[in-house]
Design a protein around this motif. Structure first.
Motif, PDB file in Angstrom:
ATOM      1  N   ARG A 170       0.185  -5.137  -7.985  1.00 38.69           N
ATOM      2  CA  ARG A 170       0.121  -4.610  -9.491  1.00 38.69           C
ATOM      3  C   ARG A 170      -1.182  -5.411  -9.834  1.00 38.69           C
ATOM      4  N   ASP A 171      -1.715  -6.223  -9.076  1.00 36.79           N
ATOM      5  CA  ASP A 171      -2.925  -6.901  -9.249  1.00 36.79           C
ATOM      6  C   ASP A 171      -3.933  -5.769  -9.001  1.00 36.79           C
ATOM      7  N   TYR A 172      -3.924  -5.068  -7.792  1.00 43.88           N
ATOM      8  CA  TYR A 172      -4.906  -4.150  -7.141  1.00 43.88           C
ATOM      9  C   TYR A 172      -4.826  -2.846  -8.477  1.00 43.88           C
ATOM     10  N   ALA A 173      -3.654  -2.709  -8.961  1.00 40.85           N
ATOM     11  CA  ALA A 173      -3.443  -1.563  -9.847  1.00 40.85           C
ATOM     12  C   ALA A 173      -4.066  -1.948 -11.077  1.00 40.85           C
ATOM     13  N   PRO A 238       8.102   0.986   4.269  1.00 42.50           N
ATOM     14  CA  PRO A 238       9.427   1.569   3.977  1.00 42.50           C
ATOM     15  C   PRO A 238       9.984   1.323   2.574  1.00 42.50           C
ATOM     16  N   GLY A 239      10.378   2.434   2.001  1.00 42.31           N
ATOM     17  CA  GLY A 239      10.833   2.268   0.648  1.00 42.31           C
ATOM     18  C   GLY A 239      11.885   1.299   0.468  1.00 42.31           C
ATOM     19  N   PHE A 240      12.833   0.882   1.524  1.00 45.96           N
ATOM     20  CA  PHE A 240      13.808   0.050   1.416  1.00 45.96           C
ATOM     21  C   PHE A 240      13.447  -1.460   1.061  1.00 45.96           C
ATOM     22  N   ILE A 241      12.274  -1.723   1.461  1.00 41.17           N
ATOM     23  CA  ILE A 241      11.636  -2.998   1.501  1.00 41.17           C
ATOM     24  C   ILE A 241      10.858  -2.935   0.374  1.00 41.17           C
ATOM     25  N   ALA A 242       9.857  -1.909   0.190  1.00 43.62           N
ATOM     26  CA  ALA A 242       8.789  -2.130  -0.734  1.00 43.62           C
ATOM     27  C   ALA A 242       9.348  -2.089  -2.374  1.00 43.62           C
ATOM     28  N   ASP A 243      10.107  -1.250  -2.403  1.00 42.94           N
ATOM     29  CA  ASP A 243      10.924  -0.824  -3.722  1.00 42.94           C
ATOM     30  C   ASP A 243      11.384  -2.120  -4.306  1.00 42.94           C
ATOM     31  N   ILE A 249       3.668  -1.716  -6.365  1.00 44.44           N
ATOM     32  CA  ILE A 249       4.062  -0.252  -7.153  1.00 44.44           C
ATOM     33  C   ILE A 249       3.763   1.007  -6.302  1.00 44.44           C
ATOM     34  N   ARG A 250       4.537   2.074  -6.280  1.00 46.26           N
ATOM     35  CA  ARG A 250       4.604   3.152  -5.469  1.00 46.26           C
ATOM     36  C   ARG A 250       3.584   4.062  -5.979  1.00 46.26           C
ATOM     37  N   CYS A 251       2.716   4.597  -5.323  1.00 45.75           N
ATOM     38  CA  CYS A 251       1.556   5.481  -5.908  1.00 45.75           C
ATOM     39  C   CYS A 251       1.892   6.697  -5.956  1.00 45.75           C
TER      40      CYS A 251
END
Length: 294
Positions: A170-173, A238-243, A249-251
């Motif tokens: 989020r900071d990067y975004a 992997p989405g299971f972790i990152a989400d 944030i998913r790009c």
């Protein structure tokens, strides 16, 4: 040879005096009870009941067989009690292998709760990114990220979809915006590496001509996660972790042909070992709860 359910029907009728009352006790139909009595008499060659208008009455032969049937039921009940106690009291070490990124994110609270509920179980956790050979006894249970697991004698279940795609913090975004297209991705730095992840990751970058965007490489998937959390750049996770990471944030959406899943596996020779079965069932319940709640 008679069926155990036929013997249960015999006992229920003998103790209640009718097929109707026995059916209510056994929670089956009256016809089923009558059919099972007939089957038991046919299998043994014995006339066990007199069919009367008021109900079923044991014949002298039936009376003689009743004590033996009750002894069989008592033995079955003791077996069930012993099996239940063994399952409840299952203890010992269970070896679990999974990628480090899973071991340091979703697993700790699950293993904490497993310990609280089953203190006799000890978990030996292997966080190597190398795929362990369950058939050779390298581990009892594996949590594996795969499109379709391969290996001799593997049994288990697909817990959830787990496609990989691009994430940023989020900071990067906030500082650089969120890229949503290939051209926008090319303008951002990528964090590469991630152990075994690197081969498919590199193929993905090559497909989109983004290999030159990699500015740093980590040796593990956990390194990728740490790098993207820091705001260094973009990475694939992997989405299971990152989400489930509040700071990520998913790009872009996952590729439509990515059928990767999260699998819970063991070897067929271990599936009924009480301590392994206990851990398998606990992990499946908790991981599937995570998948549903997301």
């Amino acid at each position: 040879m008679y069926d155990w359910n036929d013997l249960k029907a015999f006992l229920a009728v003998a103790e209640t005096g009718s097929t109707l009352a026995a059916a209510q006790t056994l929670r089956v139909s009256q016809t089923t009870v009558a059919r099972r009595i007939a089957a038991l008499e046919a299998a043994t060659g014995l006339n066990l009941f007199e069919r009367r208008q008021a109900g079923y009455a044991l014949t002298p032969v039936g009376e003689a067989m009743l004590a033996s049937a009750q002894a069989v039921r008592d033995a079955a009940d003791r077996f069930d009690e012993a099996a239940g106690a063994t399952s409840r009291d299952a203890g010992g070490t269970v070896s679990l292998t999974t990628m480090e990124i899973f071991a340091v994110t979703v697993l700790p609270p699950i293993l904490r709760d497993l310990r609280a509920e089953h203190p006799a179980i000890r978990i030996q956790l292997d966080t190597s990114d190398d795929q362990r050979d369950l058939a050779a006894g390298a581990a009892d249970i594996a949590i594996r990220n795969s499109k379709q697991p391969t290996g001799a004698g593997l049994v288990g279940r697909r817990i959830a979809d787990n496609p990989w795609t691009v994430y940023c913090s989020r900071d990067y975004a906030d500082r650089h915006g969120i890229p949503h297209t290939r051209d926008e991705l090319a303008a951002h730095p990528f964090i590469g590496g991630g152990g075994y992840v690197w081969e498919p990751y590199q193929a993905w970058l090559r497909q989109y001509d983004l290999e030159g965007s990699v500015v740093m490489k980590y040796d593990t998937g956990t390194g990728l996660l740490a790098g993207v959390r820091s705001g260094m750049g973009l990475t694939i996770l992997p989405g299971f972790i990152a989400d489930r990471e509040p700071d990520l944030i998913r790009c872009i959406p996952p590729r439509s042909d990515d059928t990767t899943g999260l699998w819970l596996l063991t070897h067929e020779r271990l599936r009924h070992v009480p301590r392994v079965r206990l851990v398998l069932d606990f992990l499946a319940k908790e991981l599937m709860k995570l998948a549903r709640d997301h």
